[in-house]
Design an enzyme around this catalytic site. Structure first.
Site, PDB file in Angstrom:
ATOM      1  N   ASP A 155      36.887  41.370  38.634  1.00 47.41           N
ATOM      2  CA  ASP A 155      37.762  39.772  37.658  1.00 47.41           C
ATOM      3  C   ASP A 155      36.749  38.589  37.298  1.00 47.41           C
ATOM      4  OD1 ASP A 155      39.506  36.699  40.362  1.00 47.41           O
ATOM      5  OD2 ASP A 155      38.976  37.226  37.793  1.00 47.41           O
ATOM      6  N   ASP A 168      31.630  33.981  39.402  1.00 45.31           N
ATOM      7  CA  ASP A 168      32.551  33.206  40.249  1.00 45.31           C
ATOM      8  C   ASP A 168      31.992  34.592  41.417  1.00 45.31           C
ATOM      9  OD1 ASP A 168      35.966  33.887  40.187  1.00 45.31           O
ATOM     10  OD2 ASP A 168      34.222  32.585  42.004  1.00 45.31           O
ATOM     11  N   ASN A 181      36.485  38.850  45.047  1.00 43.24           N
ATOM     12  CA  ASN A 181      35.720  39.164  43.825  1.00 43.24           C
ATOM     13  C   ASN A 181      34.813  40.698  44.079  1.00 43.24           C
ATOM     14  OD1 ASN A 181      37.488  37.554  42.526  1.00 43.24           O
ATOM     15  ND2 ASN A 181      35.751  35.974  41.800  1.00 43.24           N
ATOM     16  N   THR A 208      34.447  28.896  43.457  1.00 42.41           N
ATOM     17  CA  THR A 208      34.872  27.936  44.442  1.00 42.41           C
ATOM     18  C   THR A 208      33.887  27.110  45.621  1.00 42.41           C
ATOM     19  OG1 THR A 208      34.147  29.931  45.855  1.00 42.41           O
ATOM     20  CG2 THR A 208      36.807  28.952  45.247  1.00 42.41           C
ATOM     21  N   LYS A 252      32.114  36.200  44.816  1.00 44.26           N
ATOM     22  CA  LYS A 252      32.185  35.726  46.236  1.00 44.26           C
ATOM     23  C   LYS A 252      33.059  37.185  46.648  1.00 44.26           C
ATOM     24  CE  LYS A 252      37.013  33.376  44.994  1.00 44.26           C
ATOM     25  NZ  LYS A 252      36.660  32.962  43.243  1.00 44.26           N
TER      26      LYS A 252
HETATM   27  C1  LIG Z   1      42.805  38.380  35.203  1.00 45.83           C
HETATM   28  O1  LIG Z   1      42.661  39.154  35.884  1.00 45.83           O
HETATM   29  C2  LIG Z   1      41.141  39.965  35.552  1.00 45.83           C
HETATM   30  C3  LIG Z   1      41.468  41.357  36.921  1.00 45.83           C
HETATM   31  O2  LIG Z   1      41.019  40.878  38.058  1.00 45.83           O
HETATM   32  C4  LIG Z   1      41.573  42.288  38.885  1.00 45.83           C
HETATM   33  C5  LIG Z   1      41.268  43.131  38.516  1.00 45.83           C
HETATM   34  C6  LIG Z   1      41.968  44.263  39.591  1.00 45.83           C
HETATM   35  C7  LIG Z   1      42.140  43.538  41.220  1.00 45.83           C
HETATM   36  C8  LIG Z   1      42.243  42.210  41.625  1.00 45.83           C
HETATM   37  C9  LIG Z   1      41.641  41.315  40.571  1.00 45.83           C
HETATM   38  O3  LIG Z   1      41.708  39.691  40.579  1.00 45.83           O
HETATM   39  C10 LIG Z   1      41.915  39.581  41.066  1.00 45.83           C
HETATM   40  C11 LIG Z   1      43.408  39.897  42.155  1.00 45.83           C
HETATM   41  O4  LIG Z   1      44.663  39.886  41.698  1.00 45.83           O
HETATM   42  N1  LIG Z   1      43.936  39.521  43.591  1.00 45.83           N
HETATM   43  C12 LIG Z   1      43.047  38.878  44.087  1.00 45.83           C
HETATM   44  C13 LIG Z   1      44.818  40.433  44.008  1.00 45.83           C
HETATM   45  C14 LIG Z   1      44.055  41.905  44.431  1.00 45.83           C
HETATM   46  C15 LIG Z   1      42.718  42.037  44.993  1.00 45.83           C
HETATM   47  N2  LIG Z   1      42.683  43.682  44.737  1.00 45.83           N
HETATM   48  C16 LIG Z   1      43.111  44.350  45.612  1.00 45.83           C
HETATM   49  C17 LIG Z   1      42.544  45.681  44.999  1.00 45.83           C
HETATM   50  C18 LIG Z   1      42.225  46.908  45.813  1.00 45.83           C
HETATM   51  N3  LIG Z   1      41.759  47.861  44.895  1.00 45.83           N
HETATM   52  C19 LIG Z   1      42.098  47.589  43.890  1.00 45.83           C
HETATM   53  N4  LIG Z   1      41.139  48.187  42.536  1.00 45.83           N
HETATM   54  C20 LIG Z   1      41.314  47.751  41.431  1.00 45.83           C
HETATM   55  N5  LIG Z   1      41.072  47.074  41.430  1.00 45.83           N
HETATM   56  C21 LIG Z   1      41.517  45.448  41.792  1.00 45.83           C
HETATM   57  C22 LIG Z   1      41.774  46.244  43.635  1.00 45.83           C
HETATM   58  N6  LIG Z   1      41.982  44.520  41.849  1.00 45.83           N
END
Ligand SMILES: COCCOc1ccc2cc1OCC(=O)N(C)CCCNCc1c[nH]c3ncnc(c13)N2
Length: 275
Positions: free
Chosen positions: A153, A135, A140, A170, A137
């Site tokens: 993700d 996945d 992610n 997707t 994209k």
């Molecule tokens: C079941 O979940 C497994 C782990 O999924 C994620 C781990 C970390 C993530 C995002 C993850 O999933 C996608 C998600 O929640 N979004 C698309 C919304 C938030 C976007 N984050 C943006 C972001 C900015 N700086 C970051 N530093 C670390 N992690 C981040 C971000 N996001």
């Protein structure tokens, strides 16, 4: 971040809201003892129940916790309380790559080659550990404070030695064998790398169409067209053509991507290009 038997939410100071995905919100957080800054993803158990995604999340945690590569977002720890599951993740300070792509419209060949090289290295590492992401994209893909790419993700990742059948991802990023619900293996990530390389250089994925069925048809035909603008080098188009190949066994391997002339000429070895 130090290892600890059992973390709890009281070990962290919660900071700003970073973003929201299907299963939960992500916050900036600081571990009180060390002062270490992390991203904390909060997932409500009720939502996991609603989408019957407990096993899915458990697999994702097992997969991502076992990975340690500079271009894979680290999952340091996880814990839960009565209503929520918490994931303690590496913080990517420059956020989502797709927002940068939207703001720049398309990337330079140096930036695109640097991200493709980082992705190929990360995927080669994942495939060595029999993990297929499936996945990949722009949503992610994250960027750390130095501008280095981080794959986040692993929601659709699988541990796999055998061929897979599950449908996921997707439509724009799906390989033909996935859209045909045929057996598929790690080569689906190589196809997606070709899609991303095209999208980094042109600003749109190669098989975009009016509707999902139109995209499906274009994927099945590998209906690949290169617009005259923006101007893109012959070497970049050569790499894309060697990845967007319907026969998965004929797609350029990740090792050969890393040695491709376009990557060797344009990619920044540090992985943090262009600023
Ligand atoms: C079941 O979940 C497994 C782990 O999924 C994620 C781990 C970390 C993530 C995002 C993850 O999933 C996608 C998600 O929640 N979004 C698309 C919304 C938030 C976007 N984050 C943006 C972001 C900015 N700086 C970051 N530093 C670390 N992690 C981040 C971000 N996001």
């Amino acid at each position: 971040m130090a290892a600890k038997e059992e973390w709890s939410i009281s070990d962290f100071e919660i900071g700003k809201f970073i973003g929201e995905g299907k299963f939960g919100k992500v916050y900036l957080a600081r571990e009180k003892q060390s002062g270490y800054v992390v991203a904390l993803k909060v997932i409500f158990k009720a939502k996991l129940e609603k989408y019957r995604s407990h096993a899915h999340l458990r697999r994702e945690i097992e997969i991502q916790h076992g990975l340690n590569h500079p271009n894979v977002l680290r999952l340091f720890a996880w814990f839960h309380d009565e209503t929520r599951v918490f994931l303690v993740l590496e913080y990517a300070a420059r956020g989502e790559l797709y927002k940068l792509l939207k703001s720049l419209h398309h990337f330079s060949e140096k930036r695109a080659a640097t991200y493709v090289s980082s992705l190929a290295g990360a995927l080669a590492y994942c495939h060595e550990k029999h993990v297929i992401h499936r996945d990949i994209k722009p949503e992610n893909l994250l960027l750390d404070i130095e501008g280095r790419l981080k794959i986040a993700d692993f929601g659709w990742a699988v541990q796999s030695n055998a061929k897979r059948h599950t449908m996921c991802g997707t439509i724009d990023y799906l390989a033909p064998e996935m859209v045909e619900k045929k057996e598929h293996d790690h080569a689906v990530d190589n196809w997606t790398l070709g899609i991303l390389c095209y999208e980094f250089l042109y600003g749109v994925p190669p098989f975009e169409a009016e509707d999902e069925y139109g995209t499906f048809r274009r994927i099945m035909k590998v209906d690949l067209k290169f617009p005259s603008s923006p101007a893109v080098s012959v070497e970049a188009k050569d790499l894309i053509c060697k990845l967007l190949v319907k026969d998965s066994s004929k797609r350029l391997s990740l090792q050969k991507i890393l040695k491709h002339p376009w990557i060797v000429t344009h990619a920044d070895p540090s992985g943090s290009c262009c600023d």
